[in-house]
Design an enzyme around this catalytic site. Structure first.
Site, mmCIF file in Angstrom:
data_model
loop_
_atom_site.group_PDB
_atom_site.id
_atom_site.type_symbol
_atom_site.label_atom_id
_atom_site.label_comp_id
_atom_site.label_asym_id
_atom_site.label_seq_id
_atom_site.Cartn_x
_atom_site.Cartn_y
_atom_site.Cartn_z
ATOM 1 C CG HIS A 269 -3.290 7.371 0.751
ATOM 2 N ND1 HIS A 269 -2.945 6.968 -0.518
ATOM 3 C CD2 HIS A 269 -2.182 7.174 1.516
ATOM 4 C CE1 HIS A 269 -1.695 6.560 -0.532
ATOM 5 N NE2 HIS A 269 -1.209 6.661 0.696
ATOM 6 C CG ASP B 199 -0.166 0.181 2.542
ATOM 7 O OD1 ASP B 199 -0.005 1.332 3.005
ATOM 8 O OD2 ASP B 199 0.287 -0.836 3.103
ATOM 9 C CB SER B 200 0.946 4.267 0.597
ATOM 10 O OG SER B 200 1.304 5.626 0.527
ATOM 11 C CB ALA B 201 5.809 4.177 0.458
#
Length: 396
Positions: free
Chosen positions: A369, A207-209
């Site tokens: 997010h 997820d994300s980074a």
């Protein structure tokens, strides 16, 4: 027992930071109540709104350094170990030995050995795949057990995984780009060579980074970076890759940074801070995975057009919320790089549309997010992104 590494050392807040924290608590409470009172995102359940507004009020009130300091009080490894101990989940930690050629860029800081955390989920199936998970946090913050652990364990149950392995990568700014890529390469190499896993038995998720790191790793396989040794899947394909709200572009000139400012708990200022702390080379296709030099060629090899030769991955899913500041970059990555079929959904949709799809992009109305991690922290299981992911993973 948790392994103490350069990636896992906790921060200790100073006396000044502690005093400032308590002084600002009333300001935080007022802001949170105001946000809840005037919340206009009706697509979210009240528990989803509470989580998003809590993070918005937190970021608006407390200095970024204080938030980071508090988050780093519990390193990823310790968080995983404590969660597993509390819930009676089998767990072990392994630190990989560093090979001499893992980092060939002498201008970069030394890369510490990768720390891996093996978790056997309660739903484990003996012949199921192994899920390799890369957590988010802008490459600056550690894993957050309240959200990440229950979410990832639900993912493992959906795809009947026999185990989940978390990479506790080194954090920036102490360890900048490409440290995390070097560690991810070492991890997958360990799976393939030391544990004799087949690519077909590995599901990669992030997820994300962490979604960025999954993409960076795929890019390295087809176009080896100068920072780590090449990886060979021996002609096999990874079973699946899941990108949850991935960070795919280093630039912040996408329209969604403006249109979703104030809707998402993340904002462009925070993204820029994460990016600067990580200090990546924007020309690298392993850093700016959508816009780096040769990125288009890389993704044509990872995800070839229909009818061409097989790519690296059998199945892939990208998710994003329509209220995310990263929305535009997620769309570009999903449609142009993964060549995924776009499906827009909201709570209460027919989730069967995701079952069996090979390459799909789920855009979830009103969600923010990495919404499933927030939902998991709030004990909410019916969010659109969560349901889409679970339904898709059931056919992986």
């Amino acid at each position: 027992m948790a392994i103490e590494t350069a990636a896992s050392r906790a921060y200790s807040p100073t006396v000044k930071e502690k005093v400032l924290f308590y002084i600002l608590i009333p300001v935080f409470v007022i802001r949170l109540l105001a946000k809840l009172t005037f919340e206009s995102n009706k697509a979210l359940h009240w528990r989803q709104m509470l989580a998003a507004n809590f993070l918005q009020a937190q970021r608006a009130t407390f200095p970024a350094t204080l938030i980071t300091s508090n988050l780093r009080r519990t390193p990823s490894g310790k968080a995983i170990e404590c969660y597993c101990a509390k819930h009676g989940i089998p767990y072990k930690a392994v630190t990989l030995e560093k090979t001499p050629d893992e980092s060939k860029d002498a201008s970069r800081l030394p890369v510490p050995p990768a720390a891996l955390h093996f978790v056997t989920p309660p739903s484990a199936t003996a012949n199921g795949p192994t899920m390799l998970y890369f957590h988010g946090g802008g490459y600056v913050n550690p894993l957050r057990s309240a959200g990440h652990l229950p979410f990832v364990l639900r993912c493992a149950a959906a795809c009947k995984a026999k185990e989940v392995v978390f990479l506790e990568y080194a954090l920036a700014p102490e360890h900048q780009y490409p440290a995390q890529l070097v560690q991810a390469v070492a991890t997958l190499r360990y799976f393939l060579h030391d544990l004799s896993m087949r690519a077909e038995d590995i599901v990669i998720a992030g997820d994300s980074a962490g979604g960025h790191l999954a993409g960076s790793l795929l890019a390295h396989i087809v176009k080896p970076s100068p920072y780590a040794p090449p990886l060979d899947l021996a002609g096999g394909q990874l079973r699946a890759v899941l990108f949850v709200s991935p960070f795919t572009m280093l630039g912040t000139n996408q329209g969604s940074y403006r249109t979703n400012d104030g809707r998402d708990y993340l904002n462009w200022i925070q993204v820029v801070r994460f990016r600067d702390d990580w200090n990546a080379d924007e020309k690298d296709a392993w850093a700016d995975i959508c816009g780096g030099d040769g990125a288009d060629i890389v993704w044509r090899k990872v995800f070839p057009a229909s009818g061409q030769s097989a790519g690296l991955v059998k199945k892939a899913m990208v998710t994003a919320g329509s209220a995310e500041v990263l929305l535009d970059s997620c769309r570009v990555f999903a449609t142009d790089c993964v060549k995924a079929e776009a499906v827009c959904v909201r709570r209460g949709a027919d989730w069967s549309v995701f079952y069996g799809k090979d390459f799909v992009y789920a855009e979830c109305e009103g969600e923010v997010h990495v919404q499933p991690a927030l939902d998991s922290a709030m004990g909410y299981e019916h969010g659109a992104m969560m349901q889409a992911i679970m339904r898709w993973l059931e056919s992986v």
